[in-house]
Each structure stands twice: as structure tokens, then as C-alpha cells.
Design an enzyme around this catalytic site. Structure first.
Site, PDB file in Angstrom:
ATOM      1  N   THR A 170      39.788 -37.440  76.628  1.00 15.08           N
ATOM      2  CA  THR A 170      39.892 -37.205  75.176  1.00 15.08           C
ATOM      3  C   THR A 170      40.592 -38.416  74.557  1.00 15.08           C
ATOM      4  O   THR A 170      39.954 -39.398  74.246  1.00 15.08           O
ATOM      5  CB  THR A 170      40.636 -35.890  74.873  1.00 15.08           C
ATOM      6  OG1 THR A 170      41.870 -35.855  75.606  1.00 15.08           O
ATOM      7  CG2 THR A 170      39.788 -34.690  75.257  1.00 15.08           C
ATOM      8  N   LYS A 196      42.536 -36.176  83.676  1.00 18.09           N
ATOM      9  CA  LYS A 196      42.632 -36.666  82.305  1.00 18.09           C
ATOM     10  C   LYS A 196      43.942 -36.171  81.713  1.00 18.09           C
ATOM     11  O   LYS A 196      44.474 -35.127  82.101  1.00 18.09           O
ATOM     12  CB  LYS A 196      41.437 -36.219  81.465  1.00 18.09           C
ATOM     13  CG  LYS A 196      41.276 -34.721  81.254  1.00 18.09           C
ATOM     14  CD  LYS A 196      42.108 -34.102  80.135  1.00 18.09           C
ATOM     15  CE  LYS A 196      41.899 -34.828  78.821  1.00 18.09           C
ATOM     16  NZ  LYS A 196      42.799 -34.188  77.772  1.00 18.09           N
ATOM     17  N   THR A 207      48.523 -30.191  85.902  1.00 13.53           N
ATOM     18  CA  THR A 207      48.253 -31.300  85.011  1.00 13.53           C
ATOM     19  C   THR A 207      47.416 -30.825  83.857  1.00 13.53           C
ATOM     20  O   THR A 207      47.083 -29.655  83.761  1.00 13.53           O
ATOM     21  CB  THR A 207      47.521 -32.431  85.754  1.00 13.53           C
ATOM     22  OG1 THR A 207      47.350 -33.526  84.869  1.00 13.53           O
ATOM     23  CG2 THR A 207      46.180 -31.982  86.265  1.00 13.53           C
ATOM     24  N   GLU A 287      50.289 -41.315  75.276  1.00 13.25           N
ATOM     25  CA  GLU A 287      49.878 -41.802  73.958  1.00 13.25           C
ATOM     26  C   GLU A 287      50.929 -42.759  73.387  1.00 13.25           C
ATOM     27  O   GLU A 287      52.096 -42.392  73.197  1.00 13.25           O
ATOM     28  CB  GLU A 287      49.651 -40.622  73.021  1.00 13.25           C
ATOM     29  CG  GLU A 287      48.407 -39.835  73.398  1.00 13.25           C
ATOM     30  CD  GLU A 287      48.234 -38.537  72.643  1.00 13.25           C
ATOM     31  OE1 GLU A 287      47.117 -38.017  72.641  1.00 13.25           O
ATOM     32  OE2 GLU A 287      49.222 -38.036  72.062  1.00 13.25           O
ATOM     33  N   ASN A 409      49.231 -38.749  66.722  1.00 11.05           N
ATOM     34  CA  ASN A 409      49.301 -37.299  66.598  1.00 11.05           C
ATOM     35  C   ASN A 409      49.483 -36.792  65.173  1.00 11.05           C
ATOM     36  O   ASN A 409      49.300 -35.605  64.911  1.00 11.05           O
ATOM     37  CB  ASN A 409      50.412 -36.756  67.488  1.00 11.05           C
ATOM     38  CG  ASN A 409      50.015 -36.781  68.947  1.00 11.05           C
ATOM     39  OD1 ASN A 409      49.261 -35.948  69.400  1.00 11.05           O
ATOM     40  ND2 ASN A 409      50.509 -37.779  69.678  1.00 11.05           N
ATOM     41  N   THR A 414      42.347 -35.046  61.451  1.00 10.75           N
ATOM     42  CA  THR A 414      41.906 -35.496  60.134  1.00 10.75           C
ATOM     43  C   THR A 414      41.551 -36.968  60.101  1.00 10.75           C
ATOM     44  O   THR A 414      41.028 -37.451  59.118  1.00 10.75           O
ATOM     45  CB  THR A 414      42.988 -35.223  59.079  1.00 10.75           C
ATOM     46  OG1 THR A 414      44.217 -35.884  59.476  1.00 10.75           O
ATOM     47  CG2 THR A 414      43.237 -33.729  58.943  1.00 10.75           C
TER      48      THR A 414
END
Length: 414
Positions: A170, A196, A207, A287, A409, A414
Site C-alpha cells: 500500500t 507489507k 505483522t 512512513e 497520514n 483525501t
């Protein structure tokens, strides 16, 4: 490629078992096939539907999120493994929709997808598992998924591991896959894995999504115990942001000629090595992350306590921010250790940042602050604590916390 397997997940030392990296990922073990297609589940146009098929007679051990808010696919996988005594043949993964918090439709779509795939594979529906990843509250576009099953099954191949590893992603920046091989008493054994995960990483089971394959035959109850121990010192030892997902699932398949019980310890060493490699890859790909954070704790009363302290430090926002800012503010590390809920004597605390010792016997030491700051620019930052003289030792992995994490995030949907 990962380093060679060492003599324990939390105690670096001499080699004990000859596991070596090989290509092939999840399909490197004999008899496993995988595939991926772009079904149209994600607006990005990237591959979004993957399939892993295990040989006949495969056992499967699963570990799942402890969240009370679980996606229907998680409950379906757990129930099918319980009912079968730990046997399964295939797992389907859709990327783009978590299919969590979608009410009765979530279960209906998971049941429908596995039934349709089972028919195409010539299996009973109960032998097929399903995992979903993506945005919570968004159902699977089930007609789109069903339309992708025929090309997905047609693409099944022993060389399909790389494609499958791509299709489960993702927000990940890179895929996460590995395969190891060993000669165990004159027999070649292989273990493969893929995973992932990049955000919403603080597993209380395993995970985000992870899969493992092995071409050795192991009794289901033995395999399940091996997987549980490997999970505890790998996927349950990582954190990115402190958030446990609604969909966390780890599925490990084993199928092949039975392995002699005296080789079970060697097999578990390989299983743990694959799991730790994937777990660290997830933490490094957090991230917005710019480095991998590894915390080593020694001298605790037991391994579980050491891992708890290590994971608390890895999960500290203050520690993560200091690492990102290349600020050797070691007080934040000590403070995080102190709130981990694991007893130790502060007067015995010793602390290192890389090769720089910052504390001894609970007291601060003079150190080269500029050199320590330079060390924090490394791709892997290692923090070591000695909290006593007990036998417990543990590892945990995380990453730094950057402003990019907020940007990713803040507008995720959006």
C-alpha cells in the site's frame, strides 16, 4: 540480503545453522506457486491482487491482530485454521481496501471471494484464506475482484514470488521479501517470505501482512509453536507509530517431506531469521523514516522483559524525534526504559549509542557529542542498554519520526 543466522534472536554470536540467502522469495521453497495481477482495486493502476498456493498436505499457522476491531477476513482466517487443525492451501490478498468496519458485507465479500477462488483451484472453500489491506471502512469492489480471479489463477507460477510481493503493498516504498536455504542432514530445505507494512505498525500478534513458506514437513502443532516463538522476537518486536492495525495477519505454510525432529531447532533458526528480516524491513520502511532504529537490551530477568524495554524505547516519540534530529539526547532513552513496566535497578544502568558509552552504573559519562550526533546519521542506529545481571536479552526495531510521516497520514484518504 540478511546477515547469516546467529545463535539466538537476541544474542548475537557464533553461527549455528548454515542458512544462506537465495533468490526467489515466497516461491523459492519447492512446490509453492504465486501470482499477481492488476485487477483495478487501486486507483494507482498498480498490481493489487495476489495469490499464494501451497502444495497438497500443507500445514498453516496464523497469528492475528489482538484489536477488538478486526476485519472480517481476519476472523475468517482464524476460524478456518482452528476448524482444520492448522491446514490450508491458499491465501488471496487484495490491496486497496481493508474491508474492516464494513458490517455484514465484509464477511459476505470474504466468503464469496474465497469460494470463487476455491472453485477455480479445485479446493474446498475452507482451504482458502483471504487477507485485505488498505483504507478502513472501505469495502472490496467485489465484482472487480471476482473478475480478476481467472487471470490471477492463470498466472500462477513457481517464479511468481516477486510479483506477489509487489501486489500486497500500500504505502510501502519497497517490497519486502527473502528466501533462505540450508543443508540439513544432507537435505536441502528452503524458507521464503514476503510482507507489507509501512504505517500503522505496532503489532500485538505478528505483522501488518506477512507470509512465509517452507518445503519441510512439520506436524501442525510443532509448526504452530515455532511460528509463535518466531513472531514474538520479530514482528512483535517492531514499531513505527504505535498503532495496531485492524487487519494484522501473519500466515506461515509448511509442506514437504517430513523433517526429522532432531532438525526442528535448525528449522526454527531459519524461520526466525526470515521473520526478523521481514520485520526489520517493515521498520526501516516506516512512513517518512530515514533510518532503522535497533535497540538491544541485556541483563533483564528474562527475554520477554528485555524485549518489552527495547520496544518501549523504539516506540518513544521523543526518542524517535531525537534520532531524526541527530540529537544524542540520551535522557529520553533512559526515561523510556524506566516507564516500560519492567523492574530493574537504575543504579546499574549502562547505555551505549553505537560505540559511544553514555552511562555506566546509573551515572552519566562524558562523551563526544559531535561524534555521537554524526553517528545518528547512520542508516542503522544501534542503542544498547544493560539493565542488570540477569539472563534476559532482547531486540526491538523501529525508525525515526519525521515531518514526512505527518504529511503522509494527514491526507491519507483525501
Amino acid at each position: 540480503m540478511p546477515p547469516p543466522v546467529q545463535d539466538g534472536p537476541s544474542r548475537p554470536g557464533a553461527l549455528t545453522h548454515p542458512w544462506h540467502p537465495i533468490p526467489g522469495g515466497i516461491t523459492a521453497p519447492s512446490g509453492f506457486r504465486a501470482a499477481a495481477v492488476t485487477a483495478g482495486l487501486k486507483a494507482s493502476g498498480k498490481p493489487d491482487l495476489s495469490l499464494l498456493v501451497a502444495p497438497e498436505g500443507a500445514v498453516c499457522a496464523g497469528s492475528f491482530t489482538t484489536s477488538l476491531l478486526r476485519a472480517a477476513c481476519v476472523d475468517l482466517c482464524a476460524e478456518r485454521l482452528r476448524a482444520s487443525g492448522g491446514h490450508a492451501r491458499a491465501v488471496l490478498t487484495n490491496s486497496g481496501q481493508a474491508n474492516a468496519c464494513t458490517g455484514e458485507r465484509g464477511l459476505a465479500d470474504s466468503l464469496g471471494a474465497t469460494a470463487a477462488l476455491a472453485q477455480r483451484l479445485g479446493l474446498a472453500a475452507e482451504q482458502v484464506l483471504i487477507c485485505s489491506t488498505g483504507v478502513i471502512g472501505v469495502p472490496i469492489p467485489i465484482d472487480t475482484l471476482l473478475a480478476g480471479l481467472d487471470p490471477l489463477v492463470a498466472a500462477l507460477s513457481p517464479e511468481g514470488g516477486g510479483a506477489a510481493a509487489q501486489a500486497i503493498l500500500t504505502t510501502d516504498l519497497v517490497d519486502k521479501q527473502i528466501a533462505l536455504e540450508a543443508n540439513l542432514d544432507g537435505r536441502t530445505v528452503r524458507i521464503g517470505g514476503m510482507a507489507k507494512g509501512s504505517g500503522m505498525i505496532h503489532p500485538d500478534m505478528a505483522t501488518m501482512l506477512g507470509y512465509l513458506s517452507c518445503d519441510a514437513g512439520v506436524p501442525a502443532e510443532v509448526w504452530s509453536a515455532m511460528v509463535r516463538r518466531a513472531v514474538d522476537c520479530s514482528f512483535n518486536a517492531i514499531t513505527v507509530d504505535g498503532d495496531t492495525s485492524t487487519n494484522d495477519t501473519f500466515l506461515a505454510f509448511a509442506a514437504g517431506e517430513p523433517l526429522s525432529p532432531e532438525l526442528f531447532d535448525a528449522l526454527e533458526a531459519g524461520l526466525t531469521a526470515v521473520s526478523q528480516h521481514l520485520a526489520k524491513a517493515i521498520a526501516r520502511d516506516g512512513e517518512g523514516a530515514t533510518c532503522l532504529l535497533e535497540v538491544r537490551v541485556e541483563g533483564a530477568a528474562d527475554d520477554a522483559g528485555a524485549r518489552t524495554i527495547a520496544r518501549t524505547i523504539c516506540g518513544s516519540s521523543l526518542v524517535k524525534c531525537a534520532v531524526h534530529g541527530r540529537d544524542p539526547n540520551w535522557g529520553r532513552i533512559a526515561a523510556a526504559a524506566g516507564r516500560a513496566g519492567v523492574p530493574f535497578n537504575p543504579a546499574g544502568l549502562a547505555l551505549w549509542l553505537g560505540g559511544h558509552q553514555l552511562m555506566a552504573a546509573g551515572q552519566p559519562l562524558p562523551f563526544d557529542r559531535a561524534a555521537a550526533s554524526t553517528y545518528l546519521q547512520s542508516d542503522t542506529v544501534i542503542i544498547r542498554l544493560v539493565v542488570g545481571r540477569g539472563p534476559g536479552a532482547g531486540l526491538a526495531w523501529g525508525c525515526d519520526l519525521s515531518d514526512q510521516y505527518i504529511r503522509i497520514n494527514a491526507d491519507y484518504t483525501t
